[in-house]
Design a protein around this motif. Structure first.
Motif, PDB file in Angstrom:
ATOM      1  N   UNK A  78      76.002   1.888  42.014  1.00 40.95           N
ATOM      2  CA  UNK A  78      74.797   2.068  41.220  1.00 40.95           C
ATOM      3  C   UNK A  78      73.991   0.688  40.977  1.00 40.95           C
ATOM      4  N   UNK A  79      74.580  -0.510  41.270  1.00 41.14           N
ATOM      5  CA  UNK A  79      74.413  -1.662  40.907  1.00 41.14           C
ATOM      6  C   UNK A  79      72.733  -1.952  41.198  1.00 41.14           C
ATOM      7  N   UNK A  80      72.579  -1.747  42.505  1.00 44.56           N
ATOM      8  CA  UNK A  80      70.884  -1.906  42.539  1.00 44.56           C
ATOM      9  C   UNK A  80      69.894  -1.358  41.728  1.00 44.56           C
ATOM     10  N   UNK A  81      70.259  -0.215  41.323  1.00 40.99           N
ATOM     11  CA  UNK A  81      69.712   0.610  40.200  1.00 40.99           C
ATOM     12  C   UNK A  81      69.554  -0.257  38.757  1.00 40.99           C
ATOM     13  N   UNK A  82      70.801  -0.685  38.657  1.00 38.90           N
ATOM     14  CA  UNK A  82      71.095  -1.244  37.441  1.00 38.90           C
ATOM     15  C   UNK A  82      70.225  -2.649  37.254  1.00 38.90           C
ATOM     16  N   UNK A  83      70.449  -3.127  38.579  1.00 37.66           N
ATOM     17  CA  UNK A  83      69.399  -4.364  38.489  1.00 37.66           C
ATOM     18  C   UNK A  83      67.904  -4.241  38.141  1.00 37.66           C
ATOM     19  N   UNK A  84      67.462  -3.291  38.884  1.00 36.13           N
ATOM     20  CA  UNK A  84      66.046  -3.057  38.939  1.00 36.13           C
ATOM     21  C   UNK A  84      65.557  -2.420  37.479  1.00 36.13           C
ATOM     22  N   UNK A  85      66.412  -1.826  36.649  1.00 41.82           N
ATOM     23  CA  UNK A  85      66.271  -1.422  35.345  1.00 41.82           C
ATOM     24  C   UNK A  85      66.214  -2.650  34.594  1.00 41.82           C
ATOM     25  N   UNK A  86      67.390  -3.477  34.645  1.00 44.50           N
ATOM     26  CA  UNK A  86      67.215  -4.778  33.575  1.00 44.50           C
ATOM     27  C   UNK A  86      66.342  -5.545  34.029  1.00 44.50           C
ATOM     28  N   UNK A  87      65.707  -5.680  35.439  1.00 46.14           N
ATOM     29  CA  UNK A  87      64.708  -6.718  35.970  1.00 46.14           C
ATOM     30  C   UNK A  87      63.420  -6.263  35.574  1.00 46.14           C
ATOM     31  N   UNK A  88      63.094  -4.969  35.430  1.00 47.24           N
ATOM     32  CA  UNK A  88      61.909  -4.343  34.767  1.00 47.24           C
ATOM     33  C   UNK A  88      61.640  -4.751  33.320  1.00 47.24           C
ATOM     34  N   UNK A  89      62.798  -4.605  32.744  1.00 50.34           N
ATOM     35  CA  UNK A  89      62.487  -4.789  31.129  1.00 50.34           C
ATOM     36  C   UNK A  89      62.461  -6.194  30.916  1.00 50.34           C
ATOM     37  N   UNK A  90      63.206  -6.915  31.379  1.00 56.26           N
ATOM     38  CA  UNK A  90      63.031  -8.607  31.448  1.00 56.26           C
ATOM     39  C   UNK A  90      61.739  -9.066  31.672  1.00 56.26           C
ATOM     40  N   UNK A 119      74.782  -3.127  31.823  1.00 53.11           N
ATOM     41  CA  UNK A 119      76.056  -2.858  31.621  1.00 53.11           C
ATOM     42  C   UNK A 119      76.197  -1.471  31.744  1.00 53.11           C
ATOM     43  N   UNK A 120      75.455  -0.746  31.093  1.00 59.33           N
ATOM     44  CA  UNK A 120      75.478   0.728  30.884  1.00 59.33           C
ATOM     45  C   UNK A 120      75.510   1.432  32.224  1.00 59.33           C
ATOM     46  N   UNK A 121      74.544   0.788  33.200  1.00 64.03           N
ATOM     47  CA  UNK A 121      74.671   1.471  34.584  1.00 64.03           C
ATOM     48  C   UNK A 121      75.717   0.829  35.495  1.00 64.03           C
ATOM     49  N   UNK A 122      76.721   0.014  34.922  1.00 66.16           N
ATOM     50  CA  UNK A 122      77.900   0.031  35.779  1.00 66.16           C
ATOM     51  C   UNK A 122      77.903  -1.521  36.412  1.00 66.16           C
ATOM     52  N   UNK A 123      76.896  -2.463  36.118  1.00 65.08           N
ATOM     53  CA  UNK A 123      76.872  -3.583  36.656  1.00 65.08           C
ATOM     54  C   UNK A 123      77.452  -4.741  35.631  1.00 65.08           C
ATOM     55  N   UNK A 124      78.812  -4.661  35.646  1.00 65.91           N
ATOM     56  CA  UNK A 124      79.519  -5.399  34.417  1.00 65.91           C
ATOM     57  C   UNK A 124      80.962  -6.060  35.007  1.00 65.91           C
ATOM     58  N   UNK A 125      81.353  -6.883  34.377  1.00 66.28           N
ATOM     59  CA  UNK A 125      82.598  -7.776  34.893  1.00 66.28           C
ATOM     60  C   UNK A 125      83.776  -6.988  34.199  1.00 66.28           C
ATOM     61  N   UNK A 126      84.592  -6.330  35.376  1.00 68.84           N
ATOM     62  CA  UNK A 126      85.614  -5.510  34.989  1.00 68.84           C
ATOM     63  C   UNK A 126      87.111  -6.462  34.719  1.00 68.84           C
ATOM     64  N   UNK A 127      87.238  -7.520  35.639  1.00 73.81           N
ATOM     65  CA  UNK A 127      88.277  -8.197  35.393  1.00 73.81           C
ATOM     66  C   UNK A 127      88.148  -9.593  36.025  1.00 73.81           C
TER      67      UNK A 127
END
Length: 458
Positions: A78-90, A119-127
């Motif tokens: 789901x990371x491409x969608x997360x990127x697009x969402x964050x990019x649209x807002x910024x 982060x809410x859409x899964x683009x986050x650092x896990x470890x």
């Protein structure tokens, strides 16, 4: 590789073709502020270049979604969608700032919200892979805070370095090229599918920068503005976040042989930690120095000034284009040096090559401080600033008898534009002062000087 290159080319083409119409729209919309004290350009220049870059990002993601191999990235992650969402807002926040100049704290809050959306859409650092410790799992809050911090730092570092024509786009393009090579190696050589989104993000980011650069090189016809600088900063951070913590040492089969070999072979595991730092090393250093400098003076860390690294390059005598090329050189040296070291950490030739190139970079950096004089027999083959005699320049600025002397048509003649006469030699005729070009008249730098006509070509 061909599908990544196709995505890159489509992104670059869309960005390039849209930048011209966006420039005309920015002029009509009035997104063309007056020249500020810290600016180095001479004419009011339209902003909002980030609009073309954002649509280039959308085109790249759309094309990748319809390609056979890259379509798996959208199906499994789901990371491409997360990127697009964050990019649209910024991007939206940047467009508003380019037009209305919103408060810095509001922009900072928007950057944090955009990072939180990803982060809410899964683009986050896990470890995190920590040297000599191993893989350290992060809690949800730790991962969120680390992700938001990385996004905000990267966005502002890119935004701070966006001070010369083509500087930010070129530096980010160099960084994304190095990151693409790293992520592609992890994905292709080791078969780690988790690195595929980061590889796609890097390819799209290269296309965005390459498509915008022809319009933004000196003299720039349009600026990317905050809508562009914050956008490419977020995409750069998203790629680093995507691949960080996704490299499994067991899958890469690194634990074999002696302990010394294992340490050298584990370098690619640590590179996700180091590569984001090397990518923004120059902008981050500029950011830290700016904060220290401003707080030391009792100013706000967000107060604008002319103390950035690129400003200092202009002050010591570099021309606009040469200052940009020097910044390119150091960015490429740091990014590709780290990339090369990750491939073969045991080779001393890599370290030696980096040291030699660093020495060359320092010599180029300090070149305006030294002005050697050529021998008299070689004066005809070197630029005028390296000659001992100024007879030709003096003759050029003195009125000739044929021109009518002081009362004739040639009265009041002075040195032609662009002639620099250091050491105070050869004053112009009629009491006129010699014309000085650029910063302290050194090496023909023209980035700082009097304003020309404010007319803008459409």
């Amino acid at each position: 590789m061909r599908e990544y290159l196709l995505t890159l080319c489509i992104t670059a083409a869309v960005t390039y073709l849209l930048t011209g119409p966006v420039r005309k729209f920015a002029i009509v919309a009035g997104a063309m502020p007056e020249i500020r004290a810290r600016d180095v350009h001479r004419e009011p220049t339209p902003r909002l270049g980030g609009i073309a870059m954002f649509f280039g990002l959308c085109a790249g993601l759309l094309v990748a979604d319809h390609l056979t191999n890259l379509n798996e990235v959208f199906e499994k992650s789901n990371e491409p969608r997360a990127l697009l969402s964050g990019a649209a807002l910024i991007w939206l926040i940047g467009v508003l700032d380019d037009k209305f100049e919103i408060d810095a704290l509001i922009k900072l809050g928007g950057q944090m919200i955009a990072a939180g959306v990803m982060v809410m859409q899964g683009l986050t650092i896990l470890w995190l892979p920590v040297p000599w410790v191993g893989t350290v799992a992060l809690t949800q809050w730790q991962g969120t805070l680390l992700t938001v911090a990385l996004v905000v730092i990267t966005i502002n570092a890119v935004n701070f370095v966006d001070g010369l024509d083509g500087l930010a786009a070129g530096m980010v393009c160099i960084a994304s090229a190095a990151f693409f090579m790293y992520a592609y190696r992890i994905w292709y050589s080791y078969g780690i599918e988790a690195a595929a989104p980061a590889t796609l993000f890097a390819a799209i980011l290269m296309g965005m920068c390459l498509g915008f650069l022809p319009h933004n090189m000196h003299p720039a016809r349009i600026f990317m503005g905050d809508s562009g600088s914050m956008l490419i900063g977020l995409v750069l951070a998203a790629g680093a976040i995507s691949v960080t913590g996704q490299v499994d040492p067991d899958i890469m089969r690194l634990f074999s042989g002696s302990e010394r070999n294992a340490v050298h072979q584990m370098v690619p595991v640590y590179i996700p930690l180091l590569m984001p730092l090397t990518i923004i090393a120059i902008p981050a250093a500029d950011l830290i120095l700016a904060i220290v400098r401003r707080t030391w003076r009792g100013q706000s860390p967000f107060a604008a000034d002319r103390g950035h690294l690129h400003h200092r390059l202009l002050e010591i005598g570099h021309s606009h284009s040469r200052a940009v090329l020097i910044m390119y050189f150091w960015s490429a040296l740091i990014a590709f040096g780290a990339l090369t070291y990750s491939v073969n950490a045991a080779s001393m030739w890599i370290v030696l090559g980096v040291v030699i190139l660093s020495a060359i970079g320092l010599a180029l950096l300090l070149l305006p401080r030294f002005r050697p004089r050529a021998p008299r027999w070689a004066e005809a083959f070197v630029p005028p600033r390296y000659r001992r005699r100024r007879a030709a320049v003096t003759a050029a600025v003195e009125p000739s008898p044929a021109s009518g002397g002081q009362d004739g048509p040639g009265a009041g003649a002075h040195a032609p534009a662009g002639v620099v006469e250091p050491d105070g030699a050869g004053a112009a005729a009629g009491g006129q002062s010699p014309v000085t070009v650029g910063v302290n008249g050194a090496n023909g730098a023209t980035a700082i000087g009097g304003r020309r006509s404010s007319k803008v070509r459409i």
